[in-house]
Design a protein around this motif. Sequence first.
Motif, PDB file in Angstrom:
ATOM      1  N   PHE A 235       0.818  -1.101   0.067  1.00 27.16           N
ATOM      2  CA  PHE A 235       0.388   0.179   0.401  1.00 27.16           C
ATOM      3  C   PHE A 235       0.473   1.156   0.237  1.00 27.16           C
ATOM      4  CE2 PHE A 235      -2.647  -3.127   2.283  1.00 27.16           C
ATOM      5  CZ  PHE A 235      -3.289  -3.188   1.378  1.00 27.16           C
ATOM      6  N   LYS A 236       1.934   1.431  -0.095  1.00 26.20           N
ATOM      7  CA  LYS A 236       2.870   2.059  -0.242  1.00 26.20           C
ATOM      8  C   LYS A 236       4.066   2.342  -1.855  1.00 26.20           C
ATOM      9  CE  LYS A 236       6.713   4.651   2.170  1.00 26.20           C
ATOM     10  NZ  LYS A 236       7.196   5.083   1.139  1.00 26.20           N
ATOM     11  N   ALA A 237       3.100   3.695  -2.662  1.00 26.96           N
ATOM     12  CA  ALA A 237       4.061   3.624  -3.867  1.00 26.96           C
ATOM     13  C   ALA A 237       5.110   4.172  -3.656  1.00 26.96           C
ATOM     14  CB  ALA A 237       2.123   4.418  -4.384  1.00 26.96           C
ATOM     15  N   GLN A 238       6.196   5.397  -4.744  1.00 30.50           N
ATOM     16  CA  GLN A 238       6.726   6.015  -4.375  1.00 30.50           C
ATOM     17  C   GLN A 238       6.729   7.359  -3.696  1.00 30.50           C
ATOM     18  OE1 GLN A 238       9.258   5.838  -8.033  1.00 30.50           O
ATOM     19  NE2 GLN A 238      10.943   6.942  -7.557  1.00 30.50           N
ATOM     20  N   TYR A 239       5.969   7.796  -4.016  1.00 33.34           N
ATOM     21  CA  TYR A 239       5.030   9.273  -3.866  1.00 33.34           C
ATOM     22  C   TYR A 239       4.468   9.338  -2.994  1.00 33.34           C
ATOM     23  CZ  TYR A 239       8.533  11.129  -7.181  1.00 33.34           C
ATOM     24  OH  TYR A 239       9.634  10.187  -8.323  1.00 33.34           O
ATOM     25  N   LEU A 240       2.916   8.066  -2.846  1.00 35.30           N
ATOM     26  CA  LEU A 240       2.239   8.485  -2.260  1.00 35.30           C
ATOM     27  C   LEU A 240       1.956   7.194  -1.103  1.00 35.30           C
ATOM     28  CD1 LEU A 240      -0.762  10.120  -1.802  1.00 35.30           C
ATOM     29  CD2 LEU A 240      -1.812   8.669  -2.845  1.00 35.30           C
ATOM     30  N   ALA A 241       1.425   6.941  -0.202  1.00 39.80           N
ATOM     31  CA  ALA A 241       1.271   5.970   0.886  1.00 39.80           C
ATOM     32  C   ALA A 241      -0.399   6.238   1.398  1.00 39.80           C
ATOM     33  CB  ALA A 241       1.591   6.159   2.298  1.00 39.80           C
ATOM     34  N   ASP A 242      -1.079   5.014   1.596  1.00 42.06           N
ATOM     35  CA  ASP A 242      -1.993   4.390   1.567  1.00 42.06           C
ATOM     36  C   ASP A 242      -2.293   4.633   3.201  1.00 42.06           C
ATOM     37  OD1 ASP A 242      -4.748   4.152   2.248  1.00 42.06           O
ATOM     38  OD2 ASP A 242      -5.525   2.842   0.367  1.00 42.06           O
ATOM     39  N   TRP A 243      -2.536   5.305   3.981  1.00 41.54           N
ATOM     40  CA  TRP A 243      -1.864   4.985   5.473  1.00 41.54           C
ATOM     41  C   TRP A 243      -3.153   4.347   5.877  1.00 41.54           C
ATOM     42  CZ3 TRP A 243       2.480   5.485   7.289  1.00 41.54           C
ATOM     43  CH2 TRP A 243       3.458   6.251   6.130  1.00 41.54           C
ATOM     44  N   GLY A 244      -4.359   4.930   5.688  1.00 36.27           N
ATOM     45  CA  GLY A 244      -5.562   3.967   5.928  1.00 36.27           C
ATOM     46  C   GLY A 244      -5.038   2.503   5.870  1.00 36.27           C
ATOM     47  N   ASN A 245      -5.001   1.690   5.119  1.00 34.55           N
ATOM     48  CA  ASN A 245      -4.796   0.756   4.283  1.00 34.55           C
ATOM     49  C   ASN A 245      -3.806   0.209   5.165  1.00 34.55           C
ATOM     50  OD1 ASN A 245      -7.069   0.021   2.964  1.00 34.55           O
ATOM     51  ND2 ASN A 245      -6.184   1.416   1.517  1.00 34.55           N
ATOM     52  N   ILE A 246      -2.401   1.538   5.414  1.00 31.69           N
ATOM     53  CA  ILE A 246      -1.443   0.837   6.725  1.00 31.69           C
ATOM     54  C   ILE A 246      -1.680   0.017   7.302  1.00 31.69           C
ATOM     55  CG2 ILE A 246       1.037   0.892   6.671  1.00 31.69           C
ATOM     56  CD1 ILE A 246       1.320   2.949   3.808  1.00 31.69           C
ATOM     57  N   MET A 247      -2.515   1.274   8.260  1.00 29.43           N
ATOM     58  CA  MET A 247      -2.549   0.977   9.796  1.00 29.43           C
ATOM     59  C   MET A 247      -3.536   0.117  10.062  1.00 29.43           C
ATOM     60  SD  MET A 247      -0.356   3.628  11.228  1.00 29.43           S
ATOM     61  CE  MET A 247       0.598   4.858  10.504  1.00 29.43           C
ATOM     62  N   ALA A 248      -4.229  -0.063   9.058  1.00 33.06           N
ATOM     63  CA  ALA A 248      -5.494  -1.376   9.215  1.00 33.06           C
ATOM     64  C   ALA A 248      -4.070  -2.603   9.188  1.00 33.06           C
ATOM     65  CB  ALA A 248      -6.272  -0.755   7.755  1.00 33.06           C
ATOM     66  N   ALA A 249      -3.336  -2.641   8.144  1.00 40.38           N
ATOM     67  CA  ALA A 249      -1.945  -4.252   8.083  1.00 40.38           C
ATOM     68  C   ALA A 249      -1.816  -4.653   9.227  1.00 40.38           C
ATOM     69  CB  ALA A 249      -1.741  -4.155   6.587  1.00 40.38           C
ATOM     70  N   VAL A 250      -1.274  -2.752  10.318  1.00 36.32           N
ATOM     71  CA  VAL A 250      -0.714  -2.997  10.872  1.00 36.32           C
ATOM     72  C   VAL A 250      -0.994  -3.704  11.717  1.00 36.32           C
ATOM     73  CG1 VAL A 250       0.520  -1.986  12.531  1.00 36.32           C
ATOM     74  CG2 VAL A 250       1.339  -0.958  11.029  1.00 36.32           C
ATOM     75  N   LEU A 251      -2.390  -3.196  12.293  1.00 34.40           N
ATOM     76  CA  LEU A 251      -3.886  -3.583  13.325  1.00 34.40           C
ATOM     77  C   LEU A 251      -3.564  -5.160  13.019  1.00 34.40           C
ATOM     78  CD1 LEU A 251      -5.952  -0.618  14.250  1.00 34.40           C
ATOM     79  CD2 LEU A 251      -4.679  -1.730  15.643  1.00 34.40           C
ATOM     80  N   ILE A 252      -4.009  -6.028  12.177  1.00 32.01           N
ATOM     81  CA  ILE A 252      -4.165  -6.942  11.824  1.00 32.01           C
ATOM     82  C   ILE A 252      -2.630  -7.821  12.272  1.00 32.01           C
ATOM     83  CG2 ILE A 252      -4.613  -8.794   9.718  1.00 32.01           C
ATOM     84  CD1 ILE A 252      -6.443  -6.240   8.504  1.00 32.01           C
ATOM     85  N   MET A 253      -2.275  -7.415  12.047  1.00 33.45           N
ATOM     86  CA  MET A 253      -0.853  -7.698  12.057  1.00 33.45           C
ATOM     87  C   MET A 253      -0.417  -8.248  13.415  1.00 33.45           C
ATOM     88  SD  MET A 253       2.979  -7.093  10.550  1.00 33.45           S
ATOM     89  CE  MET A 253       3.651  -5.625  11.186  1.00 33.45           C
ATOM     90  N   SER A 254      -0.778  -7.226  14.449  1.00 36.24           N
ATOM     91  CA  SER A 254      -0.491  -7.146  16.151  1.00 36.24           C
ATOM     92  C   SER A 254      -1.577  -7.897  17.073  1.00 36.24           C
ATOM     93  CB  SER A 254      -0.769  -5.718  16.255  1.00 36.24           C
ATOM     94  OG  SER A 254       0.103  -4.495  15.408  1.00 36.24           O
ATOM     95  N   LEU A 255      -2.802  -8.479  16.127  1.00 35.36           N
ATOM     96  CA  LEU A 255      -3.109  -9.150  16.612  1.00 35.36           C
ATOM     97  C   LEU A 255      -3.132 -10.128  17.443  1.00 35.36           C
ATOM     98  CD1 LEU A 255      -6.852  -8.445  14.988  1.00 35.36           C
ATOM     99  CD2 LEU A 255      -6.369  -7.524  17.186  1.00 35.36           C
ATOM    100  N   PRO A 256      -2.362 -11.338  16.855  1.00 33.10           N
ATOM    101  CA  PRO A 256      -1.518 -12.581  16.757  1.00 33.10           C
ATOM    102  C   PRO A 256      -0.496 -12.490  18.071  1.00 33.10           C
ATOM    103  CG  PRO A 256      -1.610 -12.679  14.875  1.00 33.10           C
ATOM    104  CD  PRO A 256      -2.091 -11.256  15.452  1.00 33.10           C
ATOM    105  N   ILE A 257      -0.185 -10.868  18.380  1.00 32.66           N
ATOM    106  CA  ILE A 257       0.995 -11.271  19.260  1.00 32.66           C
ATOM    107  C   ILE A 257       1.047 -10.536  20.973  1.00 32.66           C
ATOM    108  CG2 ILE A 257       2.788  -9.396  19.576  1.00 32.66           C
ATOM    109  CD1 ILE A 257       3.624 -11.426  17.275  1.00 32.66           C
ATOM    110  N   LEU A 258      -0.912  -9.919  20.512  1.00 31.54           N
ATOM    111  CA  LEU A 258      -1.313  -9.467  21.751  1.00 31.54           C
ATOM    112  C   LEU A 258      -2.729 -10.557  22.265  1.00 31.54           C
ATOM    113  CD1 LEU A 258      -3.480  -6.215  20.341  1.00 31.54           C
ATOM    114  CD2 LEU A 258      -1.316  -6.166  21.994  1.00 31.54           C
TER     115      LEU A 258
END
Length: 278
Positions: A235-258
């Motif tokens: 979700f990150k291009a060279q000049y633009l990042a889709d921060w909404g999707n990136i943060m959603a992905a980070v939350l999904i990735m954090s759930l197993p650790i929690l």
Amino acid sequence: MTNRNVLRVARRVPVNLLLIVLSILMIYPIVIIVITAFKPNLEVLTNPTGLPQQPTFDNFITSWVEADFTNLFANSILLTVVSMTIATIVAALASYAIVRAATRIGSGVYLLIAAGIFLPMQLALVPQFRVVRDLGLINNYAGVILIYIAGAIPFGVFLMAAFMRQVPKEIVEAATIDGAGYFQLFWKIFLPLARPAIATFWVLQGVGVWNDYLVPQLFLTDPGKRTLTTGVLYFKAQYLADWGNIMAAVLIMSLPILLIFTFAQRYFVSGLYAGAVK
């Protein structure tokens, strides 16, 4: 309230204020991640720190579907579980051998292995890359797993050996009299009593493997073998990042650790406490 109690409370005020400020500083990024995950990308750009005006779950759906999170999850779980399981067994056996061989050679081996804790992983990447390349394991899960195992064993030996040294000699002698052999002592006495150390090892090292970005990015070039940390870059291009999707992905990735920390918290806390006082 006596003057002594007033003075005691007054002395705690600066410490409590400092702890409150530090807590806010640590919680603030987490709050921003959660808020951003429920915002459309346009709203993130126009109002990055405010509450979402139109909360949406589309970011989570998009992250899971477009970035192929099912495959990414499977890859991350495979690398983490396999590497940590093998590292736990090897570190436990090595710790047991060191503890049982109470000699200068055993102490020297222990110090040599434990010294690996102070070696930064980035410093060893070049020789590790050459070894993995010579073995033909580039773009292979086995190469990444071997690197994770090698990086986890020093801390595992350091932690588990400290616990195994605390096993009372009376228990070992009683088990030996009852006919327990060398490996029976390990499986039935030393390994069960080292559960807090193993839980602490899994939480600390497992989180590091799960969140690692550098090793999968360097050694796994096939997009189908990407992990969660490298998949977020979708979700990150060279000049633009889709921060909404990136943060959603980070939350999904954090759930197993929690979840892992929640279930292992009792052993983890006791492991840290025991390691602090022994």
